[in-house]
Design a protein around this motif. Sequence first.
Motif, PDB file in Angstrom:
ATOM      1  N   PHE A 244     -36.471  14.457 -16.589  1.00  0.00           N
ATOM      2  CA  PHE A 244     -35.779  13.476 -17.427  1.00  0.00           C
ATOM      3  C   PHE A 244     -35.940  13.755 -18.924  1.00  0.00           C
ATOM      4  N   ILE A 245     -36.806  14.675 -19.286  1.00  0.00           N
ATOM      5  CA  ILE A 245     -36.960  15.024 -20.709  1.00  0.00           C
ATOM      6  C   ILE A 245     -35.646  15.610 -21.212  1.00  0.00           C
ATOM      7  N   GLY A 246     -35.132  15.068 -22.288  1.00  0.00           N
ATOM      8  CA  GLY A 246     -33.887  15.561 -22.879  1.00  0.00           C
ATOM      9  C   GLY A 246     -32.636  14.893 -22.354  1.00  0.00           C
TER      10      GLY A 246
ATOM     11  N   GLY B  78     -30.146  15.160 -26.321  1.00  0.00           N
ATOM     12  CA  GLY B  78     -30.738  16.289 -25.599  1.00  0.00           C
ATOM     13  C   GLY B  78     -29.771  17.054 -24.728  1.00  0.00           C
ATOM     14  N   HIS B  79     -28.748  16.369 -24.199  1.00  0.00           N
ATOM     15  CA  HIS B  79     -27.698  17.003 -23.396  1.00  0.00           C
ATOM     16  C   HIS B  79     -28.230  17.734 -22.168  1.00  0.00           C
TER      17      HIS B  79
ATOM     18  N   SER C 190     -22.228  15.214 -22.513  1.00  0.00           N
ATOM     19  CA  SER C 190     -21.708  16.549 -22.210  1.00  0.00           C
ATOM     20  C   SER C 190     -22.398  17.207 -21.022  1.00  0.00           C
ATOM     21  N   SER C 191     -23.608  16.796 -20.693  1.00  0.00           N
ATOM     22  CA  SER C 191     -24.263  17.336 -19.492  1.00  0.00           C
ATOM     23  C   SER C 191     -23.838  16.570 -18.245  1.00  0.00           C
TER      24      SER C 191
ATOM     25  N   LEU D 103     -23.830  21.912 -17.402  1.00  0.00           N
ATOM     26  CA  LEU D 103     -24.414  22.701 -18.480  1.00  0.00           C
ATOM     27  C   LEU D 103     -25.543  21.888 -19.083  1.00  0.00           C
ATOM     28  N   SER D 104     -26.611  22.541 -19.457  1.00  0.00           N
ATOM     29  CA  SER D 104     -27.768  21.841 -19.998  1.00  0.00           C
ATOM     30  C   SER D 104     -27.993  22.231 -21.444  1.00  0.00           C
TER      31      SER D 104
END
Length: 178
Positions: free
Chosen positions: A19-21, A26-27, A53-54, A71-72
């Motif tokens: 869950f970080i980001g 963070g996307h 966007s992710s 995409l990350s």
Amino acid sequence: LPATVSAQTRDYTRHVNPFIGTGGHGHTFPGATMPFGMVQLSPDTRIDNWDGSSGYHYSDDTIYGFSHTHLSGTGIPDYCDFLVRPIAGNEKIGKSNANGSSSFPDRFPSMSFSHADEKAEPGFYSVKLSNGVNAEMTATTRVGLHRYTFAQGDDPRIAFDLEWRDKVLDSQLKVVSS
């Protein structure tokens, strides 16, 4: 003096927090993926915009479904291929109009969820949805697997949206087993 050496396997994945980001800018996404993997199964909580966007943003409390590629960290939406949506009980899905298309929220309304019912670890993601379905995903290097557990007595269905975030250029379905 003989000596025995034994190697201990250490599980460093227990220190990973997917869950970080996933909040702020963070996307990233919390879904199931493998290093250099071809699939990234994860929930989609936003249809489009820069912070989504992710496909996922931690501040959201609704899920539209689960798609296979994300995409990350890019800051630009792409991929998401097609959406898999569990449908339970008497949930209704929208109908397409005469030319075969409809807006997404009309086809598949979102499902609410609580972050307390979410679990993510390397290669695995699960969440209990407001429609009573427990959704679980895992990934290998080339394949993603979904498992949906429906409540007793539900009329379990799975819907696929091939127009999720992108226009369909070509499609084909082949049933190999029923």
